[in-house]
Design a protein around this motif. Structure first.
Motif, PDB file in Angstrom:
ATOM      1  N   ARG A   7       0.826  -1.216   0.000  1.00 28.75           N
ATOM      2  CA  ARG A   7       0.000   0.000   0.000  1.00 28.75           C
ATOM      3  C   ARG A   7       0.856   1.259   0.000  1.00 28.75           C
ATOM      4  NH1 ARG A   7      -1.793   1.861   5.112  1.00 28.75           N
ATOM      5  NH2 ARG A   7      -1.938  -0.318   5.740  1.00 28.75           N
ATOM      6  N   ARG A  22       2.679   1.939  -3.189  1.00 30.65           N
ATOM      7  CA  ARG A  22       1.726   2.464  -4.178  1.00 30.65           C
ATOM      8  C   ARG A  22       1.386   3.928  -3.886  1.00 30.65           C
ATOM      9  NH1 ARG A  22      -1.959  -0.776  -3.116  1.00 30.65           N
ATOM     10  NH2 ARG A  22      -3.316   0.543  -1.849  1.00 30.65           N
ATOM     11  N   GLU A  23       1.121   4.244  -2.611  1.00 28.63           N
ATOM     12  CA  GLU A  23       0.698   5.595  -2.267  1.00 28.63           C
ATOM     13  C   GLU A  23       1.807   6.628  -2.451  1.00 28.63           C
ATOM     14  OE1 GLU A  23      -0.928   5.496   1.673  1.00 28.63           O
ATOM     15  OE2 GLU A  23      -2.773   4.510   1.026  1.00 28.63           O
ATOM     16  N   GLN A  61       8.653   5.095  -8.670  1.00 32.14           N
ATOM     17  CA  GLN A  61       8.699   4.306  -9.901  1.00 32.14           C
ATOM     18  C   GLN A  61      10.028   3.566 -10.028  1.00 32.14           C
ATOM     19  OE1 GLN A  61       6.017   4.051 -12.000  1.00 32.14           O
ATOM     20  NE2 GLN A  61       4.982   5.240 -10.400  1.00 32.14           N
ATOM     21  N   ARG A  70      10.984  -4.685  -7.880  1.00 30.87           N
ATOM     22  CA  ARG A  70      10.384  -3.789  -8.874  1.00 30.87           C
ATOM     23  C   ARG A  70      11.399  -2.835  -9.502  1.00 30.87           C
ATOM     24  NH1 ARG A  70       4.563  -2.103  -6.084  1.00 30.87           N
ATOM     25  NH2 ARG A  70       3.755  -4.244  -5.923  1.00 30.87           N
TER      26      ARG A  70
END
Length: 297
Positions: free
Chosen positions: A128, A131-132, A136, A161
């Motif tokens: 979470r 994402r928030e 990138q 990622r």
């Protein structure tokens, strides 16, 4: 059954091991015979009453959100799980001999119950906040208080990622952070300058609530790129306080995917019997955790 409960807000000493009625699985839920329950900072923040405005708690209340165990009741409308399955997930009052789960997944075969119990809320939170904060691939994320359960998850998800990470933690946990792929430094005097020397910071997470929001905003240059899960005062600096949980089911699916690929491992620093839940809370509040703490039932 035996269950940990508290009848008033306060320190670890308000916790009691009581005899309670067994819960049962309603529609869309399952019940497990609990083998282990996770210990998370949100557990003791709820116990202290810190979360009353965002998460109202009726007293007396049970303790614990995460658990791993064996399914022994399946509620109406539930498919894909059977009595006897080994699962881990999130529910309510999990520091007990039986608990009802609202989200779950089958445990990968190589996981123990103790290992599995610590993942659900930790991974939901980690996914979470990444994402928030909007970081990138190819950018750098600063994680303040990086050695605990959520921090350990954030570092490994970020690495998977393609996000570079700088982590702050105590002196004893520097090699641990480096082993998870982070550039590491301590959080004592001069930490801001040491972080600057490690590289540009594009986004930052506060996982410890140690009063560093102003500095994180300074390092990122943008309060919108700072998210805290531990400092209710974060919005005063233009940063975000994150407390609205996302999909635990999706987080569990991602957890299983990463575990199966060998891209995720969060160690269990210490296990406690159900009778020592207060000690587990006390140790969690003291900080300096490497990985997670769990209750063994």
């Amino acid at each position: 059954m035996k269950k940990v409960s508290f009848a008033e807000f306060g320190g670890p000493d308000v916790l009691r091991l009581i005899d309670a009625e067994e819960p049962h699985a309603g529609p869309g839920h399952i019940r497990i015979a609990v083998r282990a329950a996770g210990v998370n900072p949100v557990d003791w923040r709820i116990r202290e009453g810190q979360m009353r405005k965002v998460r109202p708690t009726a007293l007396p209340a049970g303790v614990g959100l995460d658990a791993a165990g064996v399914v022994d009741e399946v509620g109406e409308g539930v498919d894909g799980v059977e009595i006897g399955d080994r699962v881990f997930g999130e529910g309510t009052d999990t520091c007990a001999e039986f608990a009802v789960l609202s989200a779950w997944a089958r445990m990968p075969g190589n996981l123990t119950f103790e290992e599995a119990a610590g993942y659900p809320s930790v991974m939901e939170t980690a996914l979470r906040v990444i994402r928030e904060v909007g970081v990138q691939p190819g950018r750098t994320l600063l994680v303040s208080g990086a050695s605990g359960g959520v921090g350990s998850a954030v570092l490994q998800v970020a690495r998977d990622r393609g996000i570079a990470v700088i982590g702050t933690a105590g002196a004893a946990n520097q090699d641990y952070l480096r082993g998870l792929g982070a550039a590491a430094t301590t959080y004592d005097e001069g930490w801001v300058e040491r972080v600057r020397r490690l590289g540009r910071v594009d986004a930052a997470l506060d996982l410890a609530g140690s009063g560093v929001i102003r500095e994180l905003v300074e390092l990122t240059g943008d309060p919108r790129k700072v998210v805290s899960i531990a400092d209710l005062a974060a919005p005063e600096f233009g940063a975000r306080f994150s407390n609205m949980a996302g999909s635990v089911t999706e987080a569990l699916a991602e957890t299983v995917r990463l575990l199966d690929r060998g891209a995720l491992h969060i160690p269990v620093e210490k296990s406690y019997p159900l009778t020592e839940t207060a000690t587990a809370h006390r140790d969690s509040q003291a900080g300096h955790t490497r990985g997670r703490r769990v209750i063994v039932v």
